[in-house]
Design an enzyme around this catalytic site. Sequence first.
Site, PDB file in Angstrom:
ATOM      1  N   PHE A  54       0.859  -1.179   0.000  1.00  0.00           N
ATOM      2  CA  PHE A  54       0.000   0.000   0.000  1.00  0.00           C
ATOM      3  C   PHE A  54       0.892   1.224   0.000  1.00  0.00           C
ATOM      4  O   PHE A  54       2.049   1.157   0.405  1.00  0.00           O
ATOM      5  CB  PHE A  54      -0.889   0.000   1.255  1.00  0.00           C
ATOM      6  N   GLN A  75      -7.648  14.714   4.456  1.00  0.00           N
ATOM      7  CA  GLN A  75      -7.110  13.883   3.371  1.00  0.00           C
ATOM      8  C   GLN A  75      -8.083  13.771   2.208  1.00  0.00           C
ATOM      9  O   GLN A  75      -9.220  13.362   2.389  1.00  0.00           O
ATOM     10  CB  GLN A  75      -6.799  12.480   3.893  1.00  0.00           C
ATOM     11  N   HIS A 107      -8.561  11.671  -0.906  1.00  0.00           N
ATOM     12  CA  HIS A 107      -8.074  10.424  -1.494  1.00  0.00           C
ATOM     13  C   HIS A 107      -7.974  10.645  -2.996  1.00  0.00           C
ATOM     14  O   HIS A 107      -8.879  11.199  -3.601  1.00  0.00           O
ATOM     15  CB  HIS A 107      -9.050   9.292  -1.179  1.00  0.00           C
ATOM     16  N   LEU A 141     -15.416   5.740  -3.127  1.00  0.00           N
ATOM     17  CA  LEU A 141     -14.003   5.378  -3.137  1.00  0.00           C
ATOM     18  C   LEU A 141     -13.630   4.242  -4.088  1.00  0.00           C
ATOM     19  O   LEU A 141     -14.364   3.277  -4.231  1.00  0.00           O
ATOM     20  CB  LEU A 141     -13.570   4.977  -1.734  1.00  0.00           C
ATOM     21  N   GLU A 150      -7.144   2.014  -2.959  1.00  0.00           N
ATOM     22  CA  GLU A 150      -5.738   2.060  -3.329  1.00  0.00           C
ATOM     23  C   GLU A 150      -5.241   0.663  -3.693  1.00  0.00           C
ATOM     24  O   GLU A 150      -4.244   0.500  -4.390  1.00  0.00           O
ATOM     25  CB  GLU A 150      -4.981   2.592  -2.113  1.00  0.00           C
ATOM     26  N   ARG A 203      -0.888   9.736  -0.502  1.00  0.00           N
ATOM     27  CA  ARG A 203      -2.139  10.192  -1.105  1.00  0.00           C
ATOM     28  C   ARG A 203      -2.153  11.675  -1.425  1.00  0.00           C
ATOM     29  O   ARG A 203      -2.709  12.089  -2.438  1.00  0.00           O
ATOM     30  CB  ARG A 203      -3.284   9.873  -0.148  1.00  0.00           C
ATOM     31  N   HIS A 256     -11.843  12.304   2.115  1.00  0.00           N
ATOM     32  CA  HIS A 256     -11.826  10.931   2.576  1.00  0.00           C
ATOM     33  C   HIS A 256     -11.636  10.777   4.073  1.00  0.00           C
ATOM     34  O   HIS A 256     -12.303   9.982   4.722  1.00  0.00           O
ATOM     35  CB  HIS A 256     -10.699  10.213   1.844  1.00  0.00           C
ATOM     36  N   ARG A 301      -2.194  10.715   6.433  1.00  0.00           N
ATOM     37  CA  ARG A 301      -2.305   9.331   6.905  1.00  0.00           C
ATOM     38  C   ARG A 301      -1.938   8.359   5.795  1.00  0.00           C
ATOM     39  O   ARG A 301      -2.317   8.552   4.642  1.00  0.00           O
ATOM     40  CB  ARG A 301      -3.735   9.045   7.339  1.00  0.00           C
TER      41      ARG A 301
END
Lengths: 254, 605
Positions: free
Chosen positions: B121, B234, B236, B250, B253, B309, B380, B415
Amino acid sequence: MPGATFRIWRGDAAGGAFADYSTEVTEGMVVLDAVLRIQAAQAGDLAVRWNCKAGRCGSCSAEVNGRPRLMCMTRLSELPLEQPVTVEPMRAFPRIKDLACDVGWNYEVKKRIRPFKPRPPDAPDGTWRMAQADVERVQEFRKCIECFLCQDVCHVLREHAKHQEFIGPRYFVQVAALEMHPLDAEDRLAELGQTQGIGFCNITKCCTRVCPENITITDNAIIPLKERWIDRHYDPIRRFLGWLRLKGGAGSGP
Amino acid sequence: MAEVQTHEHDVLIIGAGGAGLRAAIAASAAKVSVGLVCKSLLGKAHTVMAEGGIAAALANVDERDSWGVHFADTMRGGQYLNDWRMAEFHAKEAPACVRELEAWGALFDRTQDGRILQRNFGGHRYPRLAHVGDRTGLEMIRTLQDYGIHQGIDVHMERTVIALFTDADRIAGALAYDRERGFFHLFRAKAVVLATGGIGRAYRITSNSWEYTGDGLALAYEAGAELMDMEFVQFHPTGMVWPPSVQGILVTEGVRGEGGVLLNKNGRRFMFDDIPENYRAQTADNEEEGWRYTQGDRNARRPPDLLTRDHVARCIVREIKEGRGSPHGGVYLDIAWIRKRIPDAEERIKKKLPSMYHQFKQLADIDITREPMEVGPTTHYMMGGIRVDPETQMSTVPGLFAAGECAAGLHGANRLGGNSLSDLLVFGKRAGDFAARFARERTLGPLAADRIDAGVRRALEPFQPAAPEAEGPYAVQEELQAMMQDLVGIVRHEEEMRRAQEAIGKLKERAARVRVAGNRHFNPGWHTALDLPSLLTVSEAITRSALERQESRGAHFREDHPSKDPEAGRFNLIVRQDGAGSMRVERRPIPEMRPDLKKIVEENG
Ligand SMILES: Cc1cc2nc3c(=O)[nH]c(=O)nc-3n(C[C@H](O)[C@H](O)[C@H](O)COP(=O)(O)OP(=O)(O)OC[C@H]3O[C@@H](n4cnc5c(N)ncnc54)[C@H](O)[C@@H]3O)c2cc1C
Ligand code: SF4
Ligand code: SF4
Ligand code: FES
C-alpha cells in the site's frame, strides 16, 4: 431533462398510503438518489436508511417495484420509467416510518447463535495456520452485509411469520460460517433443528436470488447444514463423521 | 424539566465503528458497565466500508519488516507532525491487535504457508496490510460486533448525541435523541469515549456517508477540549467521477497495489513526472521496476502511483487543470492492462478486487477487467481531531476520551492507507482500558437540570413556527458543502479562505433560522438540521487552521505558500474555545523526538 414518477409508501405502524413524487432523472442515477432528491426538495421528513451508497453497508433495503433490492445499487436505467416506480419498506418486518422498518428482531436472533470458539493455537506464538482454500469457503458467507433482503423474501417469515421458531436464511449463513470456520471448535447442530427451525426451509431458493452479495445461501449454506442436522437426527452413528466432514478437515490444517 | 429518559453507565462510548466497538470490548473486559451509542444500526458504521486492509508489521510476507520500519513510514508519511509517542504505540501494538481479531473469528487472506497475507500500500515500505479481498472493513466490524454482543455491553442503536455535560471540569454525561421516536435520552457516565469518526460531509465530493458530520469534534470542542491538526483533511486521489450520482465513492488504493496504473488522456504514466525528493530513493524510476514491485519482487522499488495520497491527489489535479484529464474531469486508473502481463488477469482482478469489479459494473457500466476507470480526488479522512494524551487517549477534559478517526495525533499531516484500521484497534483498546480505569476511581457527577432543559429546547427549535427568512436544512447543508469544496479544498489560497470564513459566519446565521416539516418521528430533515452546528464548527476550525499554516505540507497545500517551511514543522495547530466562546488557533511546539526513535527514523531514511 427527462423525469420519472416515484410512488413511495408514506406512513407508520398505524397505517399509510403511497404518494407520488416526480423528479428529474440524470445519467447513472440509482433509486436511492431519487429518494434522497425527493427528500431534499419535496419531502424533508421522508424516512429512509442509507450509509455507504455503494452496496457495502446493507442499510438501504426496500422493495422496488415489488422486488427486494438495495436502493443504492438499483439503477433507474434498468427500470421501466414510463410507469411510476414503487418504493416501499420490506414487508417481513414491522413498519416504523416510510421506508424505515424495524429490523431489531434480526439483532436478537444473532445474539442467540453460539459465538465463535477457536481451537488451541497451532504455533507457539499463539497463531494459527489455515489454507487459503479452506478460508475461501467461509469467506463467501462472511461477505454478508446484513441487508436482511433474504429474510424479507423468505416465505417462512414473510407469509407464515415464524419469527419465533425460525432464524431465517441470513442466520443460517452465519451458522454455516461458524460451523465451517477452519478454527471453530463449537458444535451448533442441536439447536439448528430445535430452536432455529431449519426444518421449515423447503429450499425454494428465493433467498439466494435476492442476495446482493451473490452468496449461494441455499446450496452452500442451508443444504449442507440440513444434511448434517438430518444425519445427526436420524443416524447417531454417522453423527461424528458428518460433523468432521462439515468442519472441512478442521484439525488437519496445513 | 423536559421529558428525558435517563440511563447510567460507568463508561459511555459514543460511536460503534471499529474504534468504538474495540473500546467497548476493552472497557467491559475491565468489568465496568458499558453503554454504546451510535447514529445508525450496529454494523453499519463507516468502518464497514474500509477496503484495502489493516497495516501491521506482522512480517509474514517480508521478514525485513518490523515495528521500527512501520514507525518510520508513518512519521515520514505524516511529515513529522505526528505525535511520535502515538506512532510508536501504534507500530508496536498493531500486530497483536490483528492477531486478536483472528482469535475472535476474522478470516484474513492467507500466505502459502497458511499465515495472514499482507499486501502493498502507498507509503508502506514492505507488504504490510492484512486484508480480506477488498472488504477488510466488513470483516473487521463484523468480527468486533459478533464478539462484542456477547460481552454484556448495552447497545443503544440509532441514537444521536447532541451535547456533552461537564461537572466541575470533568465529564458527567451526554444528551441524545433517538431517531425512531424523537425522544430524548440522558446518559450519565463516569467516563465518556468519543469514537464518532470523520467529517467528510463538510465537503461536496466525499467518500463518507451522512453520519460523518464531525459531531464528536464539535461536542468535544463545546465541552472545552482542544482540537489539533484541523488543517489536514485527506483527499483520497481515487474516487469515482462518473456518473454524477456516484461521484466521490471510493476506489481502493488496492487497485494500484495490485498493479493498476494512473494515466492521463494521452496514455502517459504521469506519476513518473514528479517524484518528491524525500521519496526518490525508494521509488521506481521506470515502469518495469514498478510492475515487478507490485508482483512481489523484493528487490524492486515501488511505482510512483503508490506515493502518498496527498502527492498523488495533487498530481491528478495538475493533470486535469492542464487539460490532460479524462472526459468527465478525472484521470484514468487502469488495471485491465495487466492482461498483457499475466494470463489469468481477469480472474485475478475479480478475486483480488471483487467489490471494485462489482461497484463499477453495477454503478458505471464499466468492466474493470477490460476498460480503465475514471477517477479523481474525493474527501476521505480527517487527520486532525480531538487532541489526546498519547498513552491514555484522554482529551484535555478529564474523563473525556477519544479514539479512531475523531482523535488527532497519529497521522500528522497525512495518513498512510491501512493505518486507520490499525489505529482504531490500538487506540480503541487503549481508550477503553483507560476510560474504565478512570471510571473505577470516580462516582457519577451531578447534572444540572437547567442545562439539560436548555439542550432539549435548542434541539426542538427547528420545529418552532417559521421565523422570517427561515429555510430548510438541506439547502444550508448543500451550500456549506459546495463552499468548502471550492474554497478550502485540495489547493488553498488565503484570499479564498477569507471568503470561506465570511461565508461560514453567514451560514451560521442561516442555520440558526432553519425550520423543518413534520414531527419528531424518524425525521431526517430534523436530524440534518441538528447536524448543521457540528458541520459549521468543524468547517470553521479547518478554515482557521488552514489560514494559520502558511506553508504546504502533507495534505495541506497552499498555492500562495507552495513550499515547506522548516519552522512550521516544529508546531501543531491547536483549536480551542476562549473564555468568551470564540474560536482560537494557537501554535503548540512539538516535543523533541526521543533519541532512540530518531535513530530509527534516520536508519530508515
Ligand atoms: C470507503 C472507505 C474506505 C476506507 N478504507 C480503509 C482501509 O482500507 N484501511 C484503513 O485503514 N482505513 C480505511 N478507511 C478509513 C477508515 O475506514 C475510517 O477512518 C475508520 O473506519 C473510522 O473508524 P471509527 O471507528 O473512527 O469511526 P466510524 O467507523 O466512522 O464510526 C463512527 C461511529 O460514530 C457514530 N456517531 C457519529 N456521531 C455520533 C453522534 N453524534 N452520536 C452517536 N453516535 C455517533 C456513528 O454512528 C458510527 O457508529 C476507509 C474509509 C472509507 C470511507
Ligand atoms: S430456501 Fe429456505 S430460507 Fe431460502 S427463502 Fe426458501 S424457505 Fe426461506
Ligand atoms: S445473506 Fe445476502 S441477502 Fe441475506 S442479509 Fe446477507 S447479504 Fe443480505
Ligand atoms: S447505502 Fe449501503 S448498501 Fe445501500
